[in-house]
Design a protein around this motif. Structure first.
Motif, PDB file in Angstrom:
ATOM      1  N   LYS A 141      -5.832  21.617 -27.070  1.00 30.25           N
ATOM      2  CA  LYS A 141      -5.298  20.512 -27.883  1.00 30.25           C
ATOM      3  C   LYS A 141      -6.321  19.916 -28.841  1.00 30.25           C
ATOM      4  O   LYS A 141      -6.065  18.873 -29.444  1.00 30.25           O
ATOM      5  CB  LYS A 141      -4.798  19.401 -26.954  1.00 30.25           C
ATOM      6  CG  LYS A 141      -3.617  19.772 -26.084  1.00 30.25           C
ATOM      7  CD  LYS A 141      -2.800  18.508 -25.756  1.00 30.25           C
ATOM      8  CE  LYS A 141      -1.548  18.834 -24.984  1.00 30.25           C
ATOM      9  NZ  LYS A 141      -1.734  18.755 -23.539  1.00 30.25           N
ATOM     10  N   GLU A 144      -5.167  19.057 -32.481  1.00 24.96           N
ATOM     11  CA  GLU A 144      -4.203  17.960 -32.629  1.00 24.96           C
ATOM     12  C   GLU A 144      -4.809  16.603 -32.260  1.00 24.96           C
ATOM     13  O   GLU A 144      -4.489  15.589 -32.879  1.00 24.96           O
ATOM     14  CB  GLU A 144      -2.901  18.267 -31.858  1.00 24.96           C
ATOM     15  CG  GLU A 144      -2.854  17.862 -30.430  1.00 24.96           C
ATOM     16  CD  GLU A 144      -1.591  18.346 -29.707  1.00 24.96           C
ATOM     17  OE1 GLU A 144      -0.896  17.488 -29.174  1.00 24.96           O
ATOM     18  OE2 GLU A 144      -1.339  19.567 -29.663  1.00 24.96           O
ATOM     19  N   GLN A 147      -6.961  15.554 -35.175  1.00 23.24           N
ATOM     20  CA  GLN A 147      -6.055  15.206 -36.284  1.00 23.24           C
ATOM     21  C   GLN A 147      -5.484  13.796 -36.098  1.00 23.24           C
ATOM     22  O   GLN A 147      -5.470  12.992 -37.028  1.00 23.24           O
ATOM     23  CB  GLN A 147      -4.935  16.235 -36.373  1.00 23.24           C
ATOM     24  CG  GLN A 147      -3.927  15.911 -37.457  1.00 23.24           C
ATOM     25  CD  GLN A 147      -3.134  17.138 -37.904  1.00 23.24           C
ATOM     26  OE1 GLN A 147      -3.414  18.268 -37.473  1.00 23.24           O
ATOM     27  NE2 GLN A 147      -2.165  16.920 -38.751  1.00 23.24           N
ATOM     28  N   ARG A 148      -5.033  13.507 -34.876  1.00 21.59           N
ATOM     29  CA  ARG A 148      -4.479  12.166 -34.615  1.00 21.59           C
ATOM     30  C   ARG A 148      -5.547  11.091 -34.857  1.00 21.59           C
ATOM     31  O   ARG A 148      -5.299  10.073 -35.498  1.00 21.59           O
ATOM     32  CB  ARG A 148      -3.980  12.085 -33.161  1.00 21.59           C
ATOM     33  CG  ARG A 148      -3.188  10.830 -32.858  1.00 21.59           C
ATOM     34  CD  ARG A 148      -3.268  10.432 -31.379  1.00 21.59           C
ATOM     35  NE  ARG A 148      -4.565   9.880 -31.050  1.00 21.59           N
ATOM     36  CZ  ARG A 148      -5.265  10.206 -29.959  1.00 21.59           C
ATOM     37  NH1 ARG A 148      -4.823  11.049 -29.073  1.00 21.59           N
ATOM     38  NH2 ARG A 148      -6.446   9.649 -29.747  1.00 21.59           N
ATOM     39  N   HIS A 192     -11.120  22.103 -40.201  1.00 23.11           N
ATOM     40  CA  HIS A 192      -9.797  21.502 -39.993  1.00 23.11           C
ATOM     41  C   HIS A 192      -9.792  20.064 -40.531  1.00 23.11           C
ATOM     42  O   HIS A 192      -8.878  19.670 -41.266  1.00 23.11           O
ATOM     43  CB  HIS A 192      -9.481  21.524 -38.494  1.00 23.11           C
ATOM     44  CG  HIS A 192      -8.176  20.892 -38.130  1.00 23.11           C
ATOM     45  ND1 HIS A 192      -6.970  21.310 -38.658  1.00 23.11           N
ATOM     46  CD2 HIS A 192      -7.876  19.874 -37.273  1.00 23.11           C
ATOM     47  CE1 HIS A 192      -5.988  20.573 -38.142  1.00 23.11           C
ATOM     48  NE2 HIS A 192      -6.512  19.689 -37.320  1.00 23.11           N
TER      49      HIS A 192
END
Ligand code: PGA
Length: 253
Positions: A141, A144, A147-148, A192
């Motif tokens: 994870k 993600e 990113q959050r 990313h």
């Protein structure tokens, strides 16, 4: 183009005399080993030593950062330190959202966003930490989670404000553990983050933002990490408490 930044996070270490000695050691090392022009060194001592560190910084080649700031402007918040106070002491940078603050002091992405706002309002540059814990990495994870943290902590900013921000990717499983992320693991998260910034603010803004790696960075692995295209420096914990190691890391570009 973006700067190379090596920032030392002393955390809650050193008494006053040790702090004084450490800053002096950093200064004398910097006189011997001139930093390349595009490399910026930032020293982040505990609050009580900011003034002393700033006095030395005026005669040396490093800048000064705080490790934390209040999410409120001013007033009846016992024990807090405001961005305005830091501004009035001519502090340049401030770490925000370090995983230790998220884990032990309940900081959320919303607190991080409020602190970033306070710092920008008062002309300081936030060094915003993001990174996944071990279970998140083990379950795939990491992209993600990061990113959050980036979106919720930073994406309310304008492009102009975003240019003032430094991001530090610090996988929590690598902090203080001696386990460093491999250059490949770090680079793919940095890339990313930069692609998220590009999608939101455009490639020019994304290309100007320094993204640092943090987590057991030391002289023996800094060169390899800093050679990655999206790694623009380091946020250094343990190794920043030794002047020789800290300066050696900053010379690793
Ligand atoms: P470390 O800490 O270098 O001791 O792993 C990094 C950090 O917490 O910023």
């Amino acid at each position: 183009m973006r700067k190379h930044i090596v920032a030392g996070n002393w955390k809650m270490n050193c008494n006053f005399n040790e702090a004084d000695e450490l800053v002096n050691d950093i200064m004398s090392r910097l006189e011997e080993d001139q930093l390349p022009r595009e490399t910026l060194m930032v020293v982040c001592p505990p609050f009580p030593y900011l003034e002393m560190t700033t006095d030395y910084a005026n005669d040396s080649y490093f800048m000064v950062g705080a490790q934390n700031v209040s999410d409120r402007e001013k007033g009846a918040y016992t024990g807090e330190v405001s961005a305005e106070m830091l501004e009035s002491m001519e502090i340049d940078y401030c770490i925000v959202g370090h995983s230790e603050r998220r884990a032990y002091y309940g900081e959320t992405d919303q607190t991080v966003a409020a602190k970033v706002d306070q710092l920008l309002k008062h002309g300081l540059k936030p060094i915003v930490c993001v990174g996944e814990v071990l279970e998140e990495r083990e379950s795939g994870k990491q992209f993600e989670v990061v990113q959050r943290q980036v979106e919720q902590g930073l994406f309310h900013l304008t492009a102009e404000q975003m240019r003032e921000v430094v991001i530090a990717y610090e996988p929590v499983w690598a902090i203080g553990t001696g386990k460093t992320a491999t250059p490949e693991q770090a680079q793919e998260i940095h890339a990313h983050i930069r692609s998220l910034l590009a999608a939101k603010y455009g490639q020019n803004v994304a290309d100007d933002i320094s993204i640092l790696y943090g987590g057991s960075c030391k002289p023996s692995n800094a060169k390899e990490l800093f050679a990655c295209p999206d790694i623009d420096g380091g946020l250094i914990g343990g190794a920043s408490l030794k002047a020789d190691d800290f300066v050696a890391i900053a010379m690793s570009f």
